[in-house]
Design a protein around this motif. Structure first.
Motif, mmCIF file in Angstrom:
data_model
loop_
_atom_site.group_PDB
_atom_site.id
_atom_site.type_symbol
_atom_site.label_atom_id
_atom_site.label_comp_id
_atom_site.label_asym_id
_atom_site.label_seq_id
_atom_site.Cartn_x
_atom_site.Cartn_y
_atom_site.Cartn_z
ATOM 1 N N SER A 80 0.816 -1.221 0.000
ATOM 2 C CA SER A 80 0.000 0.000 0.000
ATOM 3 C C SER A 80 0.847 1.268 0.000
ATOM 4 O O SER A 80 0.376 2.324 -0.400
ATOM 5 C CB SER A 80 -0.932 -0.004 1.216
ATOM 6 O OG SER A 80 -0.197 -0.106 2.415
ATOM 7 N N LEU A 107 -4.762 1.149 -3.763
ATOM 8 C CA LEU A 107 -5.467 -0.114 -3.536
ATOM 9 C C LEU A 107 -6.073 -0.693 -4.803
ATOM 10 O O LEU A 107 -6.034 -1.915 -5.009
ATOM 11 C CB LEU A 107 -6.544 0.078 -2.463
ATOM 12 C CG LEU A 107 -7.226 -1.204 -1.995
ATOM 13 C CD1 LEU A 107 -6.203 -2.209 -1.473
ATOM 14 C CD2 LEU A 107 -8.265 -0.904 -0.926
ATOM 15 N N SER A 142 -5.170 -5.717 3.353
ATOM 16 C CA SER A 142 -5.970 -4.508 3.517
ATOM 17 C C SER A 142 -7.319 -4.872 4.129
ATOM 18 O O SER A 142 -7.635 -6.038 4.326
ATOM 19 C CB SER A 142 -6.168 -3.835 2.154
ATOM 20 O OG SER A 142 -6.824 -2.595 2.296
ATOM 21 N N SER A 146 -12.435 -1.855 2.132
ATOM 22 C CA SER A 146 -11.665 -1.099 1.147
ATOM 23 C C SER A 146 -11.475 -1.919 -0.129
ATOM 24 O O SER A 146 -11.608 -1.397 -1.244
ATOM 25 C CB SER A 146 -10.305 -0.716 1.727
ATOM 26 O OG SER A 146 -10.457 0.080 2.884
#
Length: 230
Positions: free
Chosen positions: A143, A148, A188, A192
């Motif tokens: 990241s 993303l 993540s 998201s």
């Protein structure tokens, strides 16, 4: 499936000499695991080497916060735990993603064979080198270095290349892949990753349906990965 037939499937064992292959047939065994079962767990003493004969498994690590990071997905022909050649302790966990058939070879026997068969030893070194290179590549997709949407696109592209099955004008990733598992692979939050998947879907690049991912346009997907503005 016989042990002899199973021993022809792992990529590494194809480089073994004739006498090594004969020995493997006498000492190896087959074991079946169901979805969600562990083949081995992190820090567990492991006295056997494992090769995927059928199905898919996830290699993952859990950090101190109990966050799960999926590192690799392996399918037919892959060796799962080369690291125990050095020390018989697992450094990651391995879980079946569905019904999986595993070829099991005792560590002691395998070490003896490595001493006698340079072709097999060279194949092991090559396998480790490939996995190190893949880890380096994954590090570049963190990241901090890639947003993303590009991370999700990169992961789906890699999975489609490794496990994709062509269906009409699409490529299906040929195992159940939930948003949660995809988030574990990327490192993540689920919410998201879900938004990134929705964005790629709205662009017509991918399609997600009942834990199955379909790549509608591989060229557009890799274009997202390479884009600086995705």
């Amino acid at each position: 499936m016989t042990i002899k037939e199973a021993c022809t499937i792992p990529k590494i064992l194809q480089y073994a000499n004739a006498s090594t292959k004969e020995r493997l047939v006498t000492c190896a065994s087959l074991k079946t695991f169901q979805k969600g079962e562990f083949i081995f767990q992190d820090k567990e003493n492991v006295s056997q080497l494992y090769f995927v004969i059928k199905g898919y498994v996830s290699i993952f690590k859990v950090n101190k916060k109990q966050d799960k990071k999926a590192i690799f997905v392996y399918g037919e022909g892959e060796m799962l735990n080369e690291v125990i050649i050095q020390e018989p302790v697992a450094s990651v966990s391995c879980e079946a993603l569905g019904e999986v058939i595993i070829l099991v070879i005792p560590r002691g026997v395998f070490l003896e064979l490595l001493e006698q068969d340079f072709g097999l030893t060279k194949a092991i070194l090559g396998s480790l080198a490939v996995k190190v290179r893949r880890l380096y590549h994954q590090l570049g997709n963190t990241s901090n270095m890639m947003n993303l949407e590009r991370q999700v696109a990169a992961k789906l592209w890699r999975l489609a290349k490794d496990f994709g099955v062509s269906e009409k004008d699409e490529v299906q990733i040929n195992f159940d892949l939930s948003i949660t598992f995809l988030a574990d692979m990327i490192g993540s939050k689920r919410e998201s990753v879900s938004r990134a998947v929705k964005c790629l879907s709205e662009k017509g690049i991918i399609r997600a349906e009942r834990n199955r991912f379909y790549i509608c346009d591989m060229e557009q997907l890799i274009a997202v990965v390479k884009s600086e503005k995705a």
